[in-house]
Scaffold this active site. Structure first.
Site, PDB file in Angstrom:
ATOM      1  N   SER B 150       0.841  -1.189   0.000  1.00 24.68           N
ATOM      2  CA  SER B 150       0.000   0.000   0.000  1.00 24.68           C
ATOM      3  C   SER B 150       0.882   1.248   0.000  1.00 24.68           C
ATOM      4  O   SER B 150       1.657   1.451  -0.940  1.00 24.68           O
ATOM      5  CB  SER B 150      -0.963  -0.061   1.195  1.00 24.68           C
ATOM      6  OG  SER B 150      -2.008   0.867   1.042  1.00 24.68           O
ATOM      7  N   ASP B 226     -10.219  -5.670  -2.868  1.00 27.16           N
ATOM      8  CA  ASP B 226      -9.576  -4.622  -2.058  1.00 27.16           C
ATOM      9  C   ASP B 226     -10.432  -3.359  -2.120  1.00 27.16           C
ATOM     10  O   ASP B 226     -10.657  -2.804  -3.200  1.00 27.16           O
ATOM     11  CB  ASP B 226      -8.179  -4.374  -2.629  1.00 27.16           C
ATOM     12  CG  ASP B 226      -7.347  -3.430  -1.788  1.00 27.16           C
ATOM     13  OD1 ASP B 226      -7.919  -2.466  -1.226  1.00 27.16           O
ATOM     14  OD2 ASP B 226      -6.122  -3.642  -1.706  1.00 27.16           O
ATOM     15  N   HIS B 259      -7.304  -6.084   1.249  1.00 30.47           N
ATOM     16  CA  HIS B 259      -6.106  -5.247   1.479  1.00 30.47           C
ATOM     17  C   HIS B 259      -5.296  -5.707   2.690  1.00 30.47           C
ATOM     18  O   HIS B 259      -4.304  -5.077   3.038  1.00 30.47           O
ATOM     19  CB  HIS B 259      -6.589  -3.799   1.701  1.00 30.47           C
ATOM     20  CG  HIS B 259      -5.553  -2.746   1.456  1.00 30.47           C
ATOM     21  ND1 HIS B 259      -5.008  -2.503   0.212  1.00 30.47           N
ATOM     22  CD2 HIS B 259      -4.930  -1.861   2.291  1.00 30.47           C
ATOM     23  CE1 HIS B 259      -4.126  -1.510   0.292  1.00 30.47           C
ATOM     24  NE2 HIS B 259      -4.053  -1.116   1.545  1.00 30.47           N
TER      25      HIS B 259
END
Lengths: 281, 281
Positions: B150, B226, B259
């Site tokens: 991320s 996600d 995620h």
């Protein structure tokens, strides 16, 4: 009985879920986790029960146990219950100690007040939760096994010895094997079951074996750098009892390992392979 | 420069350590983790840098990343820095939001007050910490690679593009690839670097590639479940930029993954194998 889904996350091709339900056994809401590996539609899968140690919830092993890769490869469902009832009305240790009360149910049905109402973890992990899991997940109830860590190793070994036909395999990481003889166990069993040690024998692995309980064999790993090894764990007592009773025991003393999930995760794959061998067919 | 040992635990035959040091770059104490796999005395090992995402410290990947088994098998050192300076005197987000300030350093050297003194994560992860790690661990500095998640995927890709001769491999889980074009990035780069977008291009993967930066290739995994995929991550922008610039990109859209570290841990082994291939010899 109904369950609420707290969370689900795809992992290693399967689903790691966390669930909540109103437990009859404990009179509280209880949270547990279940990993279901990838599988064919309609398949029924063997299930491995994991009982956690002092201070833990379902979350410790779920996050740090590194079991999903092996469970996905071996086709094993992995269930992790909490270690005690919890809630604003649940009595805990009078001094808020970590080794009694909340997070420290010791897998017994308490007979002593004020614990007898809620602290019924034996009934919870051997009866209520297995039924609930069988109703809600693709479990082959004929193929179950149990493992645990520390206090949960104690839980796993006692659950297996008292239900040898239900569990095809049992193993433990750094288990408490003789709670009647060590400080953690003496405190907990006195608090939950009262001072009469005769009432403790059904919750003491070494005592169960002395009293004639049998099992097909155990795999036990302990770290030789475990701070609790000499005072609380005493694996030599299990070794002596198993030898005398001719119960096969694979006891591995792992050099340099401690009591943490860094130790557990290292050998989790070995344990799951050992369980899978015994859960075949 | 000296480091203090916070903890060490044996795991998969190696040592998982957590360390603290007084950082010149950030003007604060910084904590990081290092896994050193089992190795021969005197051996120098390749090192994989892992940059974490928003809200994380070193601890998230250290506990949940499931990297140690592969690192032990492949002989890789694994280093996980924190994501920002921390401490009572370090300014954070004025509204205590999760996406700026503490836990959200975005791997830049801030030029804007009041952040310019402490928020120097670019210098920290590319200069100060590599020197410190090389001095204190058995690192072969010619064999380094970088990965991240991320915000840390953004960090990994930008660090690699600006130091293509230092890092032999770079990969990411669910990276932010064009911070100049998405809410998380616009907020952070405005706050740390000011409103002039020309000053952001050195910290934007897509912009760096448009401006001519090259790298030997990237491996990127994203989950198609996600929640941040469409608004914040936009992997299609990386794909377009790499195609245009002839940078090899292996972009895998993983069906059903989100995620979380349940996603990361699933593909961590793939990434480490990919890095190890490129860190040989």
């Amino acid at each position: 009985m109904t369950i609420q889904t707290v969370s689900t996350n795809k992992s290693y091709g399967g689903v790691q879920g966390v669930y909540r339900h109103a437990s009859q056994a404990t009179g509280t809401d209880m949270v547990f986790s279940v990993y279901v590996p990838p599988h064919a539609d309609g398949a029924k899968l063997p299930v491995v029960w994991y009982l956690s140690g002092l201070t833990c919830t379902h979350a410790n092993v779920t996050e740090k146990g590194e079991f999903r890769k092996a469970c996905a490869e071996l086709g094993l469902i992995f269930v992790a219950p909490d270690t005690s009832p919890r809630g604003p009305d649940v009595p805990g240790d009078p001094n808020n100690a970590y080794d009694f009360g909340l997070g420290a149910g010791f897998y017994v049905d308490a007979t002593q007040e004020p614990f007898a109402r809620n602290y019924r973890m034996w009934s919870y992990v051997t009866a209520e939760l297995p039924k609930l899991v069988a109703e809600n997940f693709p479990v082959d109830a004929r193929r179950q096994s149990v493992m645990g860590h520390s206090m949960g190793g104690h839980g796993a070994l006692t659950v297996a010895l008292r239900n040898p036909h239900r569990y095809r395999a049992a193993s433990a990481f750094a288990p408490i094997v003789a709670p009647s003889q060590v400080p953690w166990g003496i405190k907990a069993l006195t608090g939950y079951l009262g001072p009469n040690k005769d009432n403790w024998r059904g919750h003491d692995t070494v005592a169960l074996i002395e009293d004639g309980a049998k099992f097909s064999g155990f795999l036990v790993d302990v770290g030789d750098a475990d701070n609790f090894l000499k005072e609380q764990l005493k694996p030599e007592l299990l070794q002596a009892a198993c030898t005398k009773a001719s119960i096969p025991l694979t006891l591995r003393r792992q050099a340099g390992y401690d009591h943490s999930y860094y130790f557990i995760s290292t050998f989790m794959g070995d344990h799951l392979n050992w369980h899978a061998e015994r859960l075949k067919g």
